[in-house]
Design an enzyme around this catalytic site. Structure first.
Site: not given
Ligand code: FPP
Length: 245
Positions: A21, A69
């Protein structure tokens, strides 16, 4: 003394799960669009996978995309799916060189065709690897998974294949998408949020929870080592008293 040498390799968690996250906030801090955060999150995925493989952790499960998501802006969803395909394609050779098997949990049939196909191919291409299993939770939510398991078991009961009176925890666990894997012993969530967000609700019944303020794109092997050291200092009682352990 460096952090890695403080880890007791005899007492490693067999399975570590991570709620990655903070990508969006990391991007904002850098004055960049959210996708920039996801792109940099891939570096943390790579480093965490490498570190777990080197240490001897058997399973690493990463929450990459939840069923919730899909509610994000279409451009972000598309970017995440593209990133997934690109990353898998780019990393497959390294996964094979390092004995890492790829698995997925979640309703992956709902992913866009190209992402689904690439993922299935990578799962197939790495199925013989035995050093570590990297599990990607994609279009996953724990409530969805539990309902699916209940539906599957109800169907089997209706068909006379199982006796509801005989159904126990083990049979239920075997109907979940994590069937055959040990439950995570350590669950890490980055970015300072202290929530589980519909992740592995059944499987984390006895997991140790570790919350760190580090944003996911900044997560490096030292952060993982710190989480494991913290885990190894906890007393895991599983309902017993300290004296009984
Ligand atoms: C959460 O941060 C992250 C995600 C929902 C996506 C995770 C994806 C990756 C790390 C990239 C691809 C993964 C792989 C396995 C190739 P957020 O967007 O919720 O952050 P925020 O809470 O700060 O808005």
């Amino acid at each position: 003394m460096d952090l890695k040498s403080k880890i007791n390799l005899e007492k490693l968690p067999r399975h570590i799960a991570v709620i990655m996250d903070g990508n969006g906030r990391w991007a904002k801090e850098h004055g960049m669009p959210r996708v920039f955060g996801h792109r940099n999150g891939v570096k943390a995925v790579r480093e965490t996978t490498e570190a777990c493989t080197e240490l001897g952790v058997e399973y690493l499960t990463l929450y990459a995309f939840s069923t919730e998501n899909w509610k994000r802006p279409e451009s972000e969803v598309n970017a995440l799916m593209t990133l997934l395909v690109e990353t898998i394609k780019k990393e497959i050779k390294t996964l094979n060189e390092n004995g890492v098997r790829l698995r997925a949990i979640g309703d992956i049939s709902r992913l866009p065709g190209k992402s689904h196909k690439t993922l299935l191919q990578a799962i197939e291409d790495t199925k013989g690897n035995t050093r570590m299993t990297l599990v990607l939770a994609l279009n996953y939510s724990a409530k969805w998974e539990i309902v699916e398991a209940a539906r599957k078991l109800a169907k089997a009961a209706k068909a006379g294949e199982i006796d509801p009176a005989e159904l126990g925890e083990e049979a239920f666990a075997n109907a979940l998408s994590t069937s055959g894997m040990p439950d995570p012993e350590l669950l890490i969530r980055t970015s300072g949020e202290n929530r589980i967000s519909n992740f592995l609700l059944w499987q984390i019944a006895y997991a140790e929870l570790y919350f760190t303020p580090t944003l996911w794109p900044d997560f490096r092997r030292e952060h993982l080592y710190q989480a494991i050291i913290d885990f190894q200092h906890r007393e895991r009682r599983f309902g017993k008293t300290s004296e009984q352990l």
